[in-house]
Enzyme design. Structure first.
Site, PDB file in Angstrom:
ATOM      1  N   ALA A  81      11.978 -15.390  -1.236  1.00 26.85           N
ATOM      2  CA  ALA A  81      10.717 -14.713  -1.578  1.00 26.85           C
ATOM      3  C   ALA A  81       9.802 -15.749  -2.213  1.00 26.85           C
ATOM      4  CB  ALA A  81      10.984 -13.548  -2.524  1.00 26.85           C
ATOM      5  N   SER A  82       9.034 -16.457  -1.397  1.00 26.21           N
ATOM      6  CA  SER A  82       8.482 -17.756  -1.795  1.00 26.21           C
ATOM      7  C   SER A  82       7.096 -17.757  -2.419  1.00 26.21           C
ATOM      8  CB  SER A  82       8.437 -18.678  -0.571  1.00 26.21           C
ATOM      9  OG  SER A  82       9.725 -18.923  -0.096  1.00 26.21           O
ATOM     10  N   ALA A  83       6.185 -16.920  -1.909  1.00 24.41           N
ATOM     11  CA  ALA A  83       4.783 -17.028  -2.347  1.00 24.41           C
ATOM     12  C   ALA A  83       4.652 -16.755  -3.846  1.00 24.41           C
ATOM     13  CB  ALA A  83       3.922 -16.061  -1.539  1.00 24.41           C
TER      14      ALA A  83
ATOM     15  N   GLY B 130       4.399 -20.118  -4.161  1.00 23.74           N
ATOM     16  CA  GLY B 130       4.933 -21.431  -3.809  1.00 23.74           C
ATOM     17  C   GLY B 130       5.336 -22.324  -4.965  1.00 23.74           C
ATOM     18  N   SER B 131       5.271 -21.842  -6.194  1.00 22.40           N
ATOM     19  CA  SER B 131       5.622 -22.710  -7.330  1.00 22.40           C
ATOM     20  C   SER B 131       7.075 -23.156  -7.252  1.00 22.40           C
ATOM     21  CB  SER B 131       5.354 -21.995  -8.654  1.00 22.40           C
ATOM     22  OG  SER B 131       6.113 -20.806  -8.760  1.00 22.40           O
TER      23      SER B 131
ATOM     24  N   ASP C 293      14.443 -15.113  -5.787  1.00 23.70           N
ATOM     25  CA  ASP C 293      13.603 -14.698  -6.912  1.00 23.70           C
ATOM     26  C   ASP C 293      13.067 -13.328  -6.522  1.00 23.70           C
ATOM     27  OD1 ASP C 293      12.321 -15.199  -9.453  1.00 23.70           O
ATOM     28  OD2 ASP C 293      10.449 -15.388  -8.340  1.00 23.70           O
TER      29      ASP C 293
ATOM     30  N   CYS D 204      11.687 -11.707 -13.135  1.00 24.57           N
ATOM     31  CA  CYS D 204      10.936 -11.746 -14.391  1.00 24.57           C
ATOM     32  C   CYS D 204      10.983 -10.367 -15.041  1.00 24.57           C
ATOM     33  CB  CYS D 204       9.499 -12.225 -14.179  1.00 24.57           C
ATOM     34  SG  CYS D 204       8.570 -11.312 -12.942  1.00 24.57           S
TER      35      CYS D 204
END
Length: 488
Positions: free
Chosen positions: A135-137, A139-140, A204, A257
């Site tokens: 779940a990338s965006a 992109g950090s 994530d 988070c």
């Protein structure tokens, strides 16, 4: 000031460890977050970055769990996202806690072992590794993983939201990532399509976002525990998919988070209840100095805002110790892949163009591919995976073939290092990023295509016409405003 829902506070009180207080939790949740950034070591060392930015009024405090991460204070107000250094990808504005999951994915012990097993200095540790960011965006974490991999191996960055894939690609390109393939799927399919394929996986997971209240005071205004039930079921399905996609001996980092046990420890225990001894929880108690302050009895990190003065975060490291049964038969291969392997003569001509024009050597650990008149550079480990699923984009676009010669692409210049550049001043770099041509004080012989740089790092390509540099920056990257530091 943060708006707390009483039901949320009751929930926190149930989950908060006995050595932490509700008073501190509320106090820290109301404090503004400290500004934090991560230096992009694909382009610049953190020492060189500190040397570059200290004269501009930056003060650095190291983040203990990320060697390239810093809390920073600035002596002047400036829009960091519009600074030249940010636009050229020298750093990423990233919350400190969110640097934890990639660090846990490649904790120092594993990197050290990989280095011992190579004949050189360990720079090729990841050359054959296949890594998934589910779940990338925006992109950090993806770009942090790419930096830890030193642009080696293959990093598949997946994003479910179509609108966020474009943002993800923009950040991957800005940071000079070359070893990445982008996909756009519900990540629950990876266990089926890529069964036991990946050496490492970061999940994530989508979550209730309780840990982000310091960034958004209204985040929990309408908090309802019942809303989390659907999220938890999604998280369980995603961690199952991740575990199926993981190779035996591979490692999975699950992070959120969120602050509740329900979205964190319980999801990890759900996986163990399904797969028993094949699931091993790794301890993160020694991941960095004082990590034990946030460590749970399982060895997970449950970071509350008051522990490190950061956002709340949860990180678990999970190992796959034995094979598990495939749930579904292997899907049929995808057809009609539009790329073909470049012929040896094409590769040599293209490599010669990059050498002669820019003193750039194409990397050995990648494969040149062709689509129509376009030349692309794919990470080599992706080749056997072609056909297993659809890709939005793979690697970097190198150049377009012209009737005579080639035209280099902007993203290739950002991702491939070159010693030969045309260095610009602050004002010239500002003009260039705003899409304007650069007048030259001294007229000279036209040099054709040149890489223009700022602080010895590439900004893009211009055409040297003798009396000016004609701007070749892609139109979608042209900015209306560039922020410059005032000189004291």
């Amino acid at each position: 000031m943060a708006h707390f829902n009483q039901n949320f506070l009751d929930s926190i009180e149930r989950d908060l460890p006995s050595h932490l207080s509700m008073e501190d939790f509320i106090a820290y949740s109301n404090k503004p977050l400290r500004l934090s950034i991560r230096v992009n070591t694909l382009k610049i060392s953190h020492d060189n970055f500190i040397d570059l930015m200290t004269p501009k009024g930056w003060h650095f405090e190291p983040i203990p769990w990320c060697k390239d991460g810093f809390w920073v204070t600035l002596t002047q107000e400036i829009q960091l996202g519009n600074t030249i250094e940010h636009l050229q990808g020298l750093f990423y504005i990233q919350e400190a806690s969110s640097m934890l999951p990639p660090t846990a994915l490649f904790e120092p012990l594993e990197v050290a072992v990989a280095a011992e097993n190579t004949e050189d200095d360990g720079s090729d540790d990841f050359s054959n590794k296949i890594v998934l960011d589910m779940a990338s965006a925006p992109g950090s974490k993806t770009t942090q993983i790419a930096a830890l991999m030193k642009n080696q191996g293959l990093l598949i960055a997946n994003e479910y939201s179509a609108s966020r894939v474009k943002v993800l690609h923009a950040n991957v390109a800005r940071m000079g990532v070359a070893n990445c393939a982008l996909t756009h799927f519900d990540a629950r399919v990876f266990g089926e399509y890529m069964f036991e394929t990946f050496d490492s996986i970061l999940l994530d997971a989508p979550c209730s976002g309780e840990g982000t209240i310091r960034k958004d005071p209204d985040a929990l205004k309408n908090w309802d525990n019942n809303d989390d039930k659907g999220i938890v079921e999604t998280q369980k399905a995603l961690i199952e998919s991740a575990f199926l996609a993981l190779k035996v001996g591979g490692s999975l980092v699950y992070s959120t988070c969120a602050l509740s046990r329900q979205e964190n420890q319980d999801v990890c225990h759900h996986l163990k209840s399904l797969y028993g001894d094949a699931v091993e929880f790794g301890s993160l108690a020694t991941l960095f100095p004082q990590a034990d302050k946030a460590c749970t009895e399982e060895g997970f990190l449950h970071v509350w805002p008051q522990i490190y003065d950061s956002e709340g975060f949860f990180v678990a490291k999970i190992y796959k110790t034995s094979a598990v049964e495939r749930q579904l038969p292997e899907p049929r291969k995808q057809k009609n892949f539009p790329f073909t392997l470049a012929k040896p003569k094409q590769v040599e001509e293209l490599a010669q163009y990059f050498r002669d024009s820019f003193s750039i050597s194409l990397p050995d650990n990648a494969q040149v591919m062709v689509r129509d008149l376009e030349f692309w550079l794919f990470p080599s480990p992706v080749i056997p995976l072609i056909g297993k699923m659809r890709y939005q984009r793979i690697g970097i676009k190198l150049a377009d073939a012209l009737k005579k010669g080639y035209k280099v692409r902007h993203e290739a210049v950002l991702a491939l290092s070159s010693p030969t550049r045309f260095e610009l001043s602050d004002e010239q770099a500002k003009e260039f990023l705003m899409g304007r041509d650069i007048s030259l004080l001294e007229k000279g012989k036209p040099q054709g295509e040149v890489i223009v740089s700022y602080a010895s790092n590439p900004l893009g390509v211009a055409k040297h016409l003798g009396n000016k540099l004609k701007n070749n920056l892609p139109r979608d990257l042209v900015k209306d405003k560039i922020a410059l530091y005032s000189h004291n």
